[in-house]
Every structure is written in structure tokens, then in C-alpha cells.
Design an enzyme around this catalytic site. Structure first.
Site, PDB file in Angstrom:
ATOM      1  N   LYS A  83      -2.072   4.667  32.486  1.00 35.82           N
ATOM      2  CA  LYS A  83      -1.944   3.309  32.554  1.00 35.82           C
ATOM      3  C   LYS A  83      -2.679   2.694  33.534  1.00 35.82           C
ATOM      4  O   LYS A  83      -2.301   3.007  34.852  1.00 35.82           O
ATOM      5  CB  LYS A  83      -0.394   2.744  32.514  1.00 35.82           C
ATOM      6  CG  LYS A  83       0.372   2.974  31.309  1.00 35.82           C
ATOM      7  CD  LYS A  83       1.727   2.621  31.465  1.00 35.82           C
ATOM      8  CE  LYS A  83       2.412   1.562  30.289  1.00 35.82           C
ATOM      9  NZ  LYS A  83       3.591   1.177  30.568  1.00 35.82           N
TER      10      LYS A  83
HETATM   11  C1  E4P Z   1       5.142  -0.861  28.062  1.00 36.31           C
HETATM   12  O1  E4P Z   1       4.310   0.271  28.044  1.00 36.31           O
HETATM   13  C2  E4P Z   1       5.997  -1.284  29.146  1.00 36.31           C
HETATM   14  O2  E4P Z   1       6.757   0.002  29.758  1.00 36.31           O
HETATM   15  C3  E4P Z   1       6.982  -2.029  28.619  1.00 36.31           C
HETATM   16  O3  E4P Z   1       6.920  -2.212  27.450  1.00 36.31           O
HETATM   17  C4  E4P Z   1       7.545  -3.096  29.375  1.00 36.31           C
HETATM   18  O4  E4P Z   1       8.666  -3.986  28.823  1.00 36.31           O
HETATM   19  P1  E4P Z   1       9.472  -5.094  29.600  1.00 36.31           P
HETATM   20  O5  E4P Z   1       9.040  -6.191  29.527  1.00 36.31           O
HETATM   21  O6  E4P Z   1      10.694  -4.662  28.907  1.00 36.31           O
HETATM   22  O7  E4P Z   1       9.618  -4.524  31.121  1.00 36.31           O
END
Ligand code: E4P
Length: 215
Positions: A83
Site C-alpha cells: 500500500k
Molecule cells: C483499506 O484498505 C483500509 O484498510 C480500510 O478500508 C480503512 O477503513 P476505515 O475507514 O474503516 O479505517
């Protein structure tokens, strides 16, 4: 449509995997920190459970540091996807990593033009954060619709991961729009399967079954 599970909890990942429901995993530093475990063994264990892409986040700021970090992360397992934050430095890193064959997931996307840049940089995946947009009174799913239209217009290969999912309606809308992937928290996966009329129906059929004389 592919389902990823959005967690670093190995019990949740195992349960979802055993139900045959998931094709991959997404994590982030917040999710990893909740587990109270060492980073590397945790990520290795996740990669052993699921035979599919496992996203882990690089946390450097500069592109050269992101690239170095991504190379190290990608050595943990062949299914690692790195990421990369949606910044100029991040995009530069994506370009280099793509040329090296390292899969990337551009994260923290909140606008269609950010998603366009991620695709132009050659990202493997782009992750629009839907729930966080809803939280600030923007309709998150509108962003997904726009990204899909842009990627279709130009045949970009970047796959859309609908992220920051908070409820079953997000998954339903993502499916209706034809999003490639939804990354879903375990609790929402459970909600997707449940319906009160199913529970009532099962109970009634079981009761009536008991009334049938059997030899
Ligand atoms: C995606 O890859 C993220 O880990 C995740 O969906 C973030 O979501 P949140 O807004 O619930 O932290």
C-alpha cells in the site's frame, strides 16, 4: 466480484477463509496495531492462510524510502501488495515499483482525479475510502461510480478496491456498480449473510419437519 477482508486479525481471516468467502486481505497500520503482535510474523501468518493478495502499508514519506520499504515488504511473501499513500512521492514510488513487478495498492483515495493519477502511475489497485467520505457528508459511492467510469473510458488495468466499508449497503452498491473488489470488515461480512426472514423460515421449517411422521 472479489471480496477481500479488511482486518489483520488471524481468527477473523481464518473464519472468513474457511467459509470460502474471501479472495485476499487488506491491512493498514491501525488494524495491525490492534493485534499487539510483531509485524513480520503476523503478516507471514496472514499470507499462509489466504492464497491471494495481502496488502500491507509502507509508511515512509519520500519516494526513495517508500521504494526501499516496499522492496523489503515484498520479500515477506509473493502475495504481498504494498500500500502506497496517494501523494506525489507515492506516485513516483508506484511508477518505480510497477517497473520492478511489485504490486501496489494506492491508498487513501478521496477524489476521482487522485484515482486517475494512480492508474496513470501504473498502480495494481486503487482504494477509494467510502465510509470516511460519508463521515464528512460526501457520498462515498459517487466516487466509486466516477472512478469506474474513468477507468472504463481508457481501459486502465488498475483494479478498484472499494475500501472503508461500514455496512452491507456499501457492498450492495459496489456490486451494482461493478467494482472489481470490496474490502470488507468481518462484522459486515456476517451482516451480508443475515436476514431475519431467513431465521424465521428456518425455524418454521424445522418445527414443521418435527410434525411429519417418519418410519
Ligand atoms: C483499506 O484498505 C483500509 O484498510 C480500510 O478500508 C480503512 O477503513 P476505515 O475507514 O474503516 O479505517
Amino acid at each position: 466480484m472479489k471480496f477481500f477482508i479488511d482486518t489483520a486479525n488471524v481468527e477473523e481471516i481464518r473464519k472468513a477463509h474457511d467459509m470460502g468467502l474471501i479472495d485476499g486481505v487488506t491491512t493498514n497500520p491501525t488494524l495491525i496495531s490492534k493485534e499487539g503482535r510483531d509485524f513480520r510474523p503476523l503478516v507471514s501468518e496472514i499470507c499462509e492462510i489466504v492464497d491471494g493478495p495481502v496488502s500491507v502499508e509502507a509508511v515512509s514519506a519520500k519516494s526513495e524510502d517508500l521504494v526501499a520499504e516496499a522492496r523489503t515488504l515484498s520479500e515477506i511473501h509473493e502475495n504481498i501488495v504494498v500500500k502506497i499513500p496517494m501523494t506525489f512521492e507515492g506516485l513516483r514510488a508506484v511508477r518505480i515499483l510497477t517497473s520492478e513487478g511489485i504490486a501496489t495498492n494506492v491508498t487513501l483515495i478521496f477524489s476521482p482525479t487522485q484515482a486517475l493519477l494512480a492508474a496513470k502511475a501504473g498502480a495494481t489497485y486503487a482504494s477509494p475510502f467510502i465510509g470516511r467520505l460519508d463521515d464528512v457528508s460526501h457520498v462515498g459511492m459517487d466516487l466509486v461510480e466516477q472512478i469506474i467510469a474513468i477507468y472504463d473510458n481508457y481501459d486502465f488495468n488498475t483494479l478498484v478496491i472499494v475500501a472503508s466499508i461500514r455496512n452491507p449497503i456499501h457492498v450492495l452498491e459496489a456490486a451494482l456498480m461493478g467494482a472489481d473488489i470490496a474490502t470488507i470488515p468481518y462484522t459486515v461480512l456476517e451482516q451480508l449473510a443475515k436476514h431475519p426472514l431467513t431465521d424465521v423460515g428456518v425455524e418454521r421449517f424445522l418445527d414443521d419437519w418435527k410434525k411429519i411422521p417418519k418410519k
